[in-house]
Scaffold this active site. Structure first.
Site, PDB file in Angstrom:
ATOM      1  N   GLY A 104       1.129  -1.373   0.561  1.00 32.69           N
ATOM      2  CA  GLY A 104      -0.201  -0.493   0.873  1.00 32.69           C
ATOM      3  C   GLY A 104       1.265   1.212  -0.403  1.00 32.69           C
ATOM      4  N   GLY A 110       1.685   5.050   3.407  1.00 34.40           N
ATOM      5  CA  GLY A 110       2.817   4.087   3.058  1.00 34.40           C
ATOM      6  C   GLY A 110       3.531   4.626   2.246  1.00 34.40           C
ATOM      7  N   TYR A 241     -13.582  -1.383  11.386  1.00 35.65           N
ATOM      8  CA  TYR A 241     -12.675  -1.448  10.962  1.00 35.65           C
ATOM      9  C   TYR A 241     -11.277  -1.654  12.267  1.00 35.65           C
ATOM     10  CZ  TYR A 241      -8.167   1.758  10.235  1.00 35.65           C
ATOM     11  OH  TYR A 241      -7.204   2.370  10.205  1.00 35.65           O
TER      12      TYR A 241
END
Length: 343
Positions: A104, A110, A241
């Site tokens: 990512g 990232g 999440y």
């Protein structure tokens, strides 16, 4: 006590071994276009410096090399430094000579991590789902980076990605499992598709990033998994999440026991709110583009530091966990959130 390897070459056998090793290093450097010191680090990892007999690598790891080869190792280090350009002689950068994978890595946290790793001396391979964003990110990061399209939810994809990394660089030293997605749905409105996608990327994707890397990482290799403060403080509507990030924390507690004795370290780095394009885009969709700067300021005012984080700050923390400076740190969840999760 002074190490046996502190001596310079004295015997004909030692001098011959030194010359043989240095010759191989110079040829490898010419073929790859990489500095000789960097090539040396990679070849030590792959145990390719000596042909036959005990190697300098095995002496360093197990102490079973002969005295002459031990001296040859020291002599090679001195010889390489003597023949290197001045800027190559000092291996002062924390990640110098390391090869890292950041999943990512084309944007956001990232990308910040990949940029910081390169600035600290590493060569970085970033992965993402599309070639276009990867190419743009590589252009931003610079020539010590490259990109590979890979889907973290597909084990075969990740195995092939790692094989390509080894083909390009010869070794792997650090992995940052950063790829992840957000999900917002309150209890009662969560769909099967939302559950599968959130846990597929954020939990299964971490597993498929870490598992194939274990066999490739040397003793001293590192894995950093990007978690979230939502693992312990999920806000309303973020149960999916937060649950996926909490699962990652549980993974680590078990995995450090599974790999005991390997010399590999793994930790979780959990950011709080970070000023990324995706955050600004989400705020813009929710509140309108004109309201984004004020929304960012408001988020920061609730933090003990008075602001939200920057992707490069996440990069600095990930680099620390991937460097020798954290050599006795494994299995922790490091909150890089300005103290938000602690109050």
């Amino acid at each position: 006590m002074r190490s046996k390897c502190a001596s310079s070459p004295s015997s004909a056998k030692t001098r011959a071994a030194t010359a043989r090793i240095f010759s191989r290093l110079r040829r490898a450097s010419a073929r790859s276009g990489r500095p000789v010191l960097e090539v040396m680090g990679g070849l030590f990892h792959r145990r390719e410096l000596l042909s036959g007999g005990a190697s300098a690598y095995s002496h360093r790891r197990t102490g079973d090399a002969s005295t002459s080869e031990c001296r040859a190792h020291t002599a090679v280090v001195r010889m390489v430094r003597a023949h290197s350009h001045p800027e190559e002689r000092t291996m002062s950068l924390p990640l110098e000579g390391k090869v890292a994978v950041v999943t990512g890595g084309a944007s956001g946290v990232g990308l910040g991590i990949a940029q910081e790793f390169v600035d600290q001396g590493a060569r970085v391979v970033i992965t993402d789902l599309q070639q276009g964003p990867l190419d743009q990110a590589v252009a931003t990061i610079g020539p010590k980076s490259s990109g590979i399209v890979a889907d973290v939810t597909r084990l075969a994809n990740m195995e092939a990605m790692y094989q390509e990394v080894i083909a390009r660089h010869g070794h792997l030293d650090a992995v940052v499992a950063n790829a992840g997605i957000g999900a917002h749905a309150p209890l009662g409105a969560i769909t099967e598709e939302q559950f599968d996608r959130t846990f597929g990327v954020n939990a299964k994707g971490v597993l498929f990033t870490v598992q194939p890397a274990i066999a490739l990482l040397p003793p001293g290799g590192t894995i950093v998994i990007i978690g979230s403060t939502a693992s312990i403080q999920p806000p309303a509507g973020m149960g999916l999440y937060g649950g996926a990030k909490a699962a990652v924390r549980a993974f680590i507690r078990s995995w450090i026991q599974d790999i005991k004795g390997s010399g590999i370290r793994m930790n979780v780095l959990s950011p709080g709110a970070v000023d990324t394009e995706s955050l600004r885009r989400a705020l813009g969709m929710a509140q309108g583009a004109d309201a984004v700067p004020a929304a960012i300021r408001t988020m920061g005012e609730g933090n003990p530091t008075g602001r939200i984080g920057d992707p490069r700050e996440m990069g600095k923390a990930a680099a620390f966990l991937s460097s020798d400076a954290s050599s006795f740190i494994t299995g922790v969840e490091l909150f890089v959130d300005g103290g938000m999760a602690q109050v």
